[in-house]
Design an enzyme around this catalytic site. Sequence first.
Site, short mmCIF file in Angstrom:
data_model
loop_
_atom_site.label_atom_id
_atom_site.label_comp_id
_atom_site.label_asym_id
_atom_site.label_seq_id
_atom_site.Cartn_x
_atom_site.Cartn_y
_atom_site.Cartn_z
N HIS B 51 0.14 -1.38 0.08
CA HIS B 51 0.19 -0.17 -0.08
C HIS B 51 0.59 1.63 0.29
O HIS B 51 -0.14 2.21 -0.29
CB HIS B 51 -0.71 0.01 1.21
N GLU B 154 -6.04 -12.99 5.25
CA GLU B 154 -6.42 -11.40 5.69
C GLU B 154 -7.43 -12.24 4.89
O GLU B 154 -7.96 -11.01 4.22
CB GLU B 154 -6.03 -10.39 5.37
N ASP B 180 -8.89 -6.63 5.50
CA ASP B 180 -8.84 -7.46 4.49
C ASP B 180 -9.67 -8.02 5.23
O ASP B 180 -10.81 -8.32 4.54
CB ASP B 180 -7.35 -7.11 3.48
MG MG Z 1 -3.89 -6.30 3.24
#
Ligand code: MG
Lengths: 256, 256, 256, 256, 256, 256
Positions: B51, B154, B180
């Site tokens: 990310h 996740e 997630d």
């Molecule tokens: Mg993740």
Amino acid sequence: MDDQRKKIMALREKLAAGGVTLGSWMQLDNSSVAEIIGNAGYDWVAVDLEHGHFSLSRLPDLFRALELGGTLPFARVAQGRTKEIKQALDAGARGLIIPMVESANMLADCISRAFYPPDGIRGVGYSRANLFGKKFDAYTASHRDGIFMTAQIETQKGVDHLADILKVPGLDAVMVGPYDLSGSMGMTAQFDDPVFKQTLAQILACCKAAGIPCGFHVVQPDPNALQEKIGQGYQFIAYGIDAVFLYAQARAPELG
Amino acid sequence: MDDQRKKIMALREKLAAGGVTLGSWMQLDNSSVAEIIGNAGYDWVAVDLEHGHFSLSRLPDLFRALELGGTLPFARVAQGRTKEIKQALDAGARGLIIPMVESANMLADCISRAFYPPDGIRGVGYSRANLFGKKFDAYTASHRDGIFMTAQIETQKGVDHLADILKVPGLDAVMVGPYDLSGSMGMTAQFDDPVFKQTLAQILACCKAAGIPCGFHVVQPDPNALQEKIGQGYQFIAYGIDAVFLYAQARAPELG
Amino acid sequence: MDDQRKKIMALREKLAAGGVTLGSWMQLDNSSVAEIIGNAGYDWVAVDLEHGHFSLSRLPDLFRALELGGTLPFARVAQGRTKEIKQALDAGARGLIIPMVESANMLADCISRAFYPPDGIRGVGYSRANLFGKKFDAYTASHRDGIFMTAQIETQKGVDHLADILKVPGLDAVMVGPYDLSGSMGMTAQFDDPVFKQTLAQILACCKAAGIPCGFHVVQPDPNALQEKIGQGYQFIAYGIDAVFLYAQARAPELG
Amino acid sequence: MDDQRKKIMALREKLAAGGVTLGSWMQLDNSSVAEIIGNAGYDWVAVDLEHGHFSLSRLPDLFRALELGGTLPFARVAQGRTKEIKQALDAGARGLIIPMVESANMLADCISRAFYPPDGIRGVGYSRANLFGKKFDAYTASHRDGIFMTAQIETQKGVDHLADILKVPGLDAVMVGPYDLSGSMGMTAQFDDPVFKQTLAQILACCKAAGIPCGFHVVQPDPNALQEKIGQGYQFIAYGIDAVFLYAQARAPELG
Amino acid sequence: MDDQRKKIMALREKLAAGGVTLGSWMQLDNSSVAEIIGNAGYDWVAVDLEHGHFSLSRLPDLFRALELGGTLPFARVAQGRTKEIKQALDAGARGLIIPMVESANMLADCISRAFYPPDGIRGVGYSRANLFGKKFDAYTASHRDGIFMTAQIETQKGVDHLADILKVPGLDAVMVGPYDLSGSMGMTAQFDDPVFKQTLAQILACCKAAGIPCGFHVVQPDPNALQEKIGQGYQFIAYGIDAVFLYAQARAPELG
Amino acid sequence: MDDQRKKIMALREKLAAGGVTLGSWMQLDNSSVAEIIGNAGYDWVAVDLEHGHFSLSRLPDLFRALELGGTLPFARVAQGRTKEIKQALDAGARGLIIPMVESANMLADCISRAFYPPDGIRGVGYSRANLFGKKFDAYTASHRDGIFMTAQIETQKGVDHLADILKVPGLDAVMVGPYDLSGSMGMTAQFDDPVFKQTLAQILACCKAAGIPCGFHVVQPDPNALQEKIGQGYQFIAYGIDAVFLYAQARAPELG
Ligand SMILES: [Mg+2]
Ligand SMILES: [Mg+2]
Ligand SMILES: [Mg+2]
Ligand SMILES: [Mg+2]
Ligand SMILES: [Mg+2]
Ligand SMILES: [Mg+2]
């Protein structure tokens, strides 16, 4: 850009006549390093996108610095995927070195990604390679002639499939990756092992038989080792790595 | 580099003895940030390549800054593909955190990409991790001992296959990705939902049963939340994110 | 750009009415840090070109990130020389903080370097501040109203000449530099020394008498310390530093 | 971030009402270029991650510079893979342009990678797009409404499957890639070939029938060519490229 | 940081005992180059801010890479001005090399700019050198002991005033700049000219008499030249330059 | 590097024969921009170090990109100080444009800083300009012939002292700075004011009388304005600025 294609074509002719081409290798992301090596007398220099750490935006600067010294910019890509082949060529690479080639299909796919239609499927667009379209026609015409394709054979599997690999249209040269090849054979960096040496001889013979120049990376800068490889019949030779050149010389002398 | 392997092995021993390891997380591409967090007392810091927005050429600087403070450089990769695993390790990462692990096969592939032959298929070459070959032998020998492998669970699918995932050789720890996981369960960020909590408990129990340390990312810096997680049995804990640390403190106080 | 000038004029009005303006401080060269602090509720943020390490090419990105959050970009220059004042303003700085002001002449020179003719001698040209000429007229007209000038008093010599310094036309605010001031007094960082406190009081009184807002840098983020300074009469206040915000929060909690 | 979603929704409404949206294109990695084009009056600007050379860490700066001028930041990705879609969106892209779409399945996969659960499988996490979590809720809620999805049709295969492609949920617009399309048809850049023109007409008609706006990239800046395209019924139009704008103007005049 | 001060003090002791210290030199702006030279066995490495092209924001990364290898980071500044001395030290430089020293006054001014009050006038503030304040006290205490000051004598004028220059308090060593010195004597790079050699001998004798170690830059890496200089009595020796190391090794061997 | 000196000498001959030289101007820090403008047909391109924001480490890349297109790299420095002149030349600049020249002394100092001894006091050292020493002799010999020196006259004071300024040895050309000149005359950008026009005529006549080519910056790209200036007798002409070229073309067309 025309000039670059002429150089690539001259390179092919030299190899076809049994000659040797000498290139070098970069892992340091600095374009003054590229200018220095671009002025050091090599036909080509490969920017190592596999084991080096180069940001995409740096490629045009590195390639310009190599070109300024009259040296052809090559790229050793990380895997031969569509995106990296497109982006290395769009940045101006005139040669691609594909690592870990293990089958004719894999190589044919990589070569297909490197050529514009109808020779392949490379995306057609404005980019640095054609000066953002200003030199689009000159770059695009007979584009395929201006890209030199090299397959690295560096696994046992690659050796096993070498005869087929050598038949893939568009392949210009083969290059042995000694570290990976020895690793895949369970003898990492044991370059004097007789089994390893025999495998090298087998690759070389197979290339000779197919009429494809065989190459080697002489990693440690040593003119004798280079002459030895030339004597053995290698024609497409990478000599040294920027970082290795540097630390080979940079060691502080012992003070008596 | 030897020192780093010793630290990884000490980390494993601490976890095997039931202890807790505390790391942190980076999304800001700045190596002074890395030096600050590298001096903040964590065992390891993960650079978030999923990310965050880090250029490849920046990894060595970030890792050096972390190392200088005595902290192990880890990388959370984006997908676990060959290229990014190779390049994170070649830059000097000593631990990898693989996101979205959903099957034993997928994890086994990722782990295979991280280890040199004969343990895996990672490309053998000079790179920053072995100081461009100068420390090649020291780095390569028993290389596998020096890489810490973590799988993020996740998604519901990952939970469903957890028992198999935990059996993959080379796995060192599991880490829950709460955002997630809640998203895949249709309850994004609803961390107090009883179904979500039950799923967490299930993961933790499954890890305990398999003897693999379970981990969590305590995203908001809060020592109480951290203690709660430790009390629940989590052992491999990421605490905070650089950007979150920053804005948590940086808010302009209200002027009365 | 018009909007920015309006904000500067509103800032002056708030101060003239006895109000307080709160800004913050940057030493980390990262524009996501700038965006975070630009969204944290401050009137302005000063990029520290004295003790920070910012490349010139980074200023436009940092200033854009601050502006995007609605915060005015200021620069604390290193010495107040022609080149750095011109380049900070050309990058879009709307306020300048001049360190180590020790005389009215020195300050008058700095202010002269910041204003276009006939108010000063700043070079007139296209630059990022006027969007490379596209907003030249809007930026240039009444340009002087849109630049906020602050003098740092941080040496005994500056204190001695404060009354004259405060008379220099174009000065908007004064700001105490506590570390340097204490250093020049032979008591580095001994902020509780009565002599130091008395000097602070003297500066504050002198500013009040001259009708120039006095400022302070509350380096450690502490709302109580901030309120105390406001209570004492400081109006132009910098609160925290990005790196300090970060490590104040980032410290690894002790595990019991 | 809310504002951005409103702009995307307004864009959709304009297109639904038969209107035209005009954007532009970037291949130069420089955020002052982005600020200039962001102030040039376009609805959106696409950063070309396919043929341009942008480092990942540069995306946030480029997008901020575009946003500062009130322009929506879009990204033309290289291939539509999970990692690049996630990272473009996490950097703040509000629109994605997917190249070489050749089947409904491929497009559906790309769209799935762009939306959070339950609409898709995009990883949920803190990133620049949600100001590292500070604006997480605002960004996440109705997230799908705020992302504009465009498919490039630029191969014969894509044309053949266009009717199915147009039925994929979440598709907002189609865009012709004239260079690649002509290449795949064996007539690179022969835009006046009647077969090529007929294919363009077929695409346009197919889009009209499906109620999906069709787009075109008018690469050479020419208002007449633009009007011609609008007259033909194209609604989603990219006009020029930064590098092309530059060299079109920058040519040294002939001295008589 | 304490460790660094200890190393500087040990350096002084070695020189005081008649020993030799060996450093090296950097002109390539790349921190992997710094890590390589930082691991090459030198006591210190000087980043050349005079003839090299280093952006200010790069200094912390270069210094961290040197420190990681256990080497002291030095800076050769461009002119000895307030701003560059402050910024080199704030980035973490532990030694300064001042070019073109021509008078005792000029040197005394430079030294004054390098030391905190009461020893000098260096600005006191948070910066990378004190980890943005986190190590402020440790760095500031006895700060002067931790900075090594070297004056370059490289003009005839500097030679003429050498006796006075050597009396300036705080000076740790002198270093001859052979290129500039020969240039100022009208014999650029004619290092074998007897007049030049006599001038070198005069400098060396003058330093010996004053008890200040004399130094030299052995630019071309040659252990014999190094031993010769040591034999002549030079104690503070820079050996090579990164770019020179590189191209000395990188030259393509002649193919027979 | 020899080639570059030949080009500078050819430039001087063209001007001496009454010819016109056409250059351009850069404010965008991007080397693909440099490559584009370096291929646009200009004799030289000046990188604007006064109003642009270029990091020092970027100069070599920009200059290489200009050289690759066969264009001479020039630099407009910020103030003509020792450090910036040395660093621009060491990066490879072949021409310097000195802003705000107001006296013969000031210009003589600047020229002295640009030439090696015995012609001046420029520091002699390895740098990018001489390929880090590899081309030291070729670069250093007759070095002065290879540097083109231009003085900007852009204040009333400069106009008043023009006759003396024109006598300074080493001056190659004069260039009017219209924005600053009009500013210093109290009529910023009022280029049609008769007093301003008369001042321009006076400068031109004074240069003609002294036999020094006079120059002008035609900022807005307009071939007619260029021809007008040539017709008036200007010989050393800068045409446009990269950013201006860009936004002149990039404006979104009005949709009818
Ligand atoms: Mg993740
Ligand atoms: Mg390999
Ligand atoms: Mg201060
Ligand atoms: Mg395309
Ligand atoms: Mg010198
Ligand atoms: Mg000017």
